[in-house]
Design an enzyme around this catalytic site. Structure first.
Site, PDB file in Angstrom:
ATOM      1  N   CYS A   1       0.799  -1.230   0.000  1.00  0.00           N
ATOM      2  CA  CYS A   1       0.000   0.000   0.000  1.00  0.00           C
ATOM      3  C   CYS A   1       0.830   1.277   0.000  1.00  0.00           C
ATOM      4  CB  CYS A   1      -0.950   0.014   1.205  1.00  0.00           C
ATOM      5  SG  CYS A   1      -2.404  -1.033   1.013  1.00  0.00           S
ATOM      6  N   ILE A   2       1.693   1.448   0.989  1.00  0.00           N
ATOM      7  CA  ILE A   2       2.319   2.762   1.175  1.00  0.00           C
ATOM      8  C   ILE A   2       3.191   3.177  -0.010  1.00  0.00           C
ATOM      9  CG2 ILE A   2       3.707   4.185   2.710  1.00  0.00           C
ATOM     10  CD1 ILE A   2       2.874   2.465   4.996  1.00  0.00           C
TER      11      ILE A   2
END
Length: 453
Positions: free
Chosen positions: A286-287
């Site tokens: 995600c990040i």
């Protein structure tokens, strides 16, 4: 005309109410597409609450493992999968035919970025195409994959329309982003509040009924796009602050200061501050990805996203910075990087997981190889070097070396990227000629030469 509309509305209410009843009585059959770090915990949670769950995955190894009562996901015990199989609550499939049996279909597939940092929604599109022949009136379709605002409306709604289903009447579309924390032994499905949005008011009602049994609590929002943007923002918030602290690290190094001491001092303020820690770059599902999803959408809208894009550039540059710090430390000892023996500690993107997706360690490996270093690695959770996007799908013929004094002493330098549980860092510090620490995990007094990166 009014009679036709009334008849259509009545049919829609009948399908909605029937689905709500099935969910309330736990007689609904739940389909989960994608049995990875997000989908498998969700599937198990439904099965443990008495729902019949049909799981789907294109990876034959995952399907085979689940059908045999084994967990294909690190951190999920075999016993949980075996119990779900024994109770008849969970089955796994490689094909999509059993989707026709399901009353709710929950899509938990990867949404990575492409080679030019553009959104790659191929897995979502492929999933919808595979489900298309098996969609029917009375089903709910929920997307959990992280993505840019507008995805559910652009991809899921047309897929149902192509199947002849009117959303909000014949079928019910939901967006409820996963909030998994890989490596967290307590899991998140039943503990973390869950965002939920529907394409219509009836879709939202179905979404609330679908997730109420399994979620810690529900946070309904007004639209699909709000939920999509909220999920992006959660991760962009972290990416921007990590970018800031990574810049601070470089400034602190230039001033010969310990950045972690600076952060510790700032964190004593009890309000208006949240500590983030620097590292060798971002990794995971995600990040490193979400800032580019949001920036891509902003460009499409003609809106600047300067902070988001700058954070992405700063974090993307950190593997190169780690290599530069390593080269400088070797130069100070009269050892050129070309030909130097380098041991990477930790190939996964974070401690406690075997996940190497977008791992900065892989980029560091690539940069060191390109500069002629002789690179080996140790990671107890990654026994063999995986194929990755960063290496264009190539798989180096490397296996994790044992972490002992002889291996460490044979290196010109040890580069600590991800301190996995159980790594004997005290031994590494004692035995290594040089340690370059990208995480601040070896701070403090002790033997050996330790350089932060």
């Amino acid at each position: 005309m009014n009679q036709v509309l009334a008849r259509d509305a009545g049919a829609g209410r009948h399908l909605r109410d029937r689905l709500l009843d099935l969910l309330a009585s736990r007689e609904a059959r739940i389909g989960v597409i994608g049995l990875g770090y997000a989908g498998l915990p969700l599937a198990l949670r439904y099965a443990e609450l008495g729902f019949v769950v049909e799981g789907f995955d294109i990876d034959p190894a995952k399907v085979e493992a689940i059908e045999a009562g084994r967990s294909p996901v690190h951190g999920i015990a075999d016993a949980r999968v075996a119990a779900a199989r024994l109770d008849g609550g969970l089955r796994a499939h490689g094909g999509a035919a059993a989707a026709a049996l399901c009353d709710a279909l929950i899509i938990c597939v990867p949404t990575p970025i492409g080679p030019h940092k553009e959104p790659d929604l191929a897995a979502v599109r492929d999933t919808l195409a595979a489900l298309a022949p098996h969609l029917r009136p009375g089903q709910a379709v929920a997307l959990e994959s992280t993505t840019y605002p507008g995805t559910t409306e652009e991809l899921v709604l047309p897929a149902l329309a192509a199947a002849g289903l009117v959303v909000g009447r014949d079928a019910f579309v939901i967006y409820s982003p996963e909030r998994e924390d890989p490596g967290n032994p307590e899991g998140t499905v039943a503990r973390v509040p869950k965002l939920v949005a529907g394409a219509t008011a009836d879709c939202l009602a179905v979404g609330r009924a679908l997730y109420a049994p399994v979620a810690g609590s529900l946070v309904p929002v007004s639209s699909l796009a709000v939920a999509e943007l909220a999920k992006c923002y959660e991760n962009v918030f972290r990416a921007v602050n990590i970018g800031l602290v990574n810049e601070l690290k470089r400034i602190a190094h230039a001033m010969a200061l310990d950045v972690n001491e600076v952060i510790d001092a700032a964190a004593t303020k009890p309000f208006g501050f949240m500590p983030f820690r620097p590292g060798p770059g971002l990794g995971g599902h995600c990040i490193p990805v979400d800032p580019y999803y949001l920036a891509w959408k902003a460009r499409e809208l003609g809106v600047p996203s300067d902070f988001v894009e700058l954070a992405g550039r700063v974090n993307d540059a950190m593997p190169g910075y780690a290599v530069q710090r390593l080269r400088d430390a070797l130069d100070a000892r009269g050892i050129p990087l070309r030909g130097a023996r380098i041991l990477l500690l930790g190939l996964a993107y974070k401690p406690g997981v075997p996940d190497t997706r977008e791992s900065p360690a892989v980029e560091i490996f690539r940069l060191l190889e390109a500069r002629g270093a002789r690179v080996a690695y140790h990671d107890p959770l990654v026994p063999r070097f995986p194929a990755t996007r960063r290496l264009a799908g190539a798989t180096p013929a490397l296996e994790s070396l044992p972490l002992d004094e002889a291996v460490v002493a044979a290196q010109d330098a040890v580069l600590l990227v991800t301190p996995q549980p159980g790594m004997d860092l005290a031994m590494v510090r004692r035995a290594a000629a040089l340690v370059v620490d990208t995480r601040g995990a070896m701070r403090g007094e002790g033997p050996g030469v330790v350089v932060t990166a």
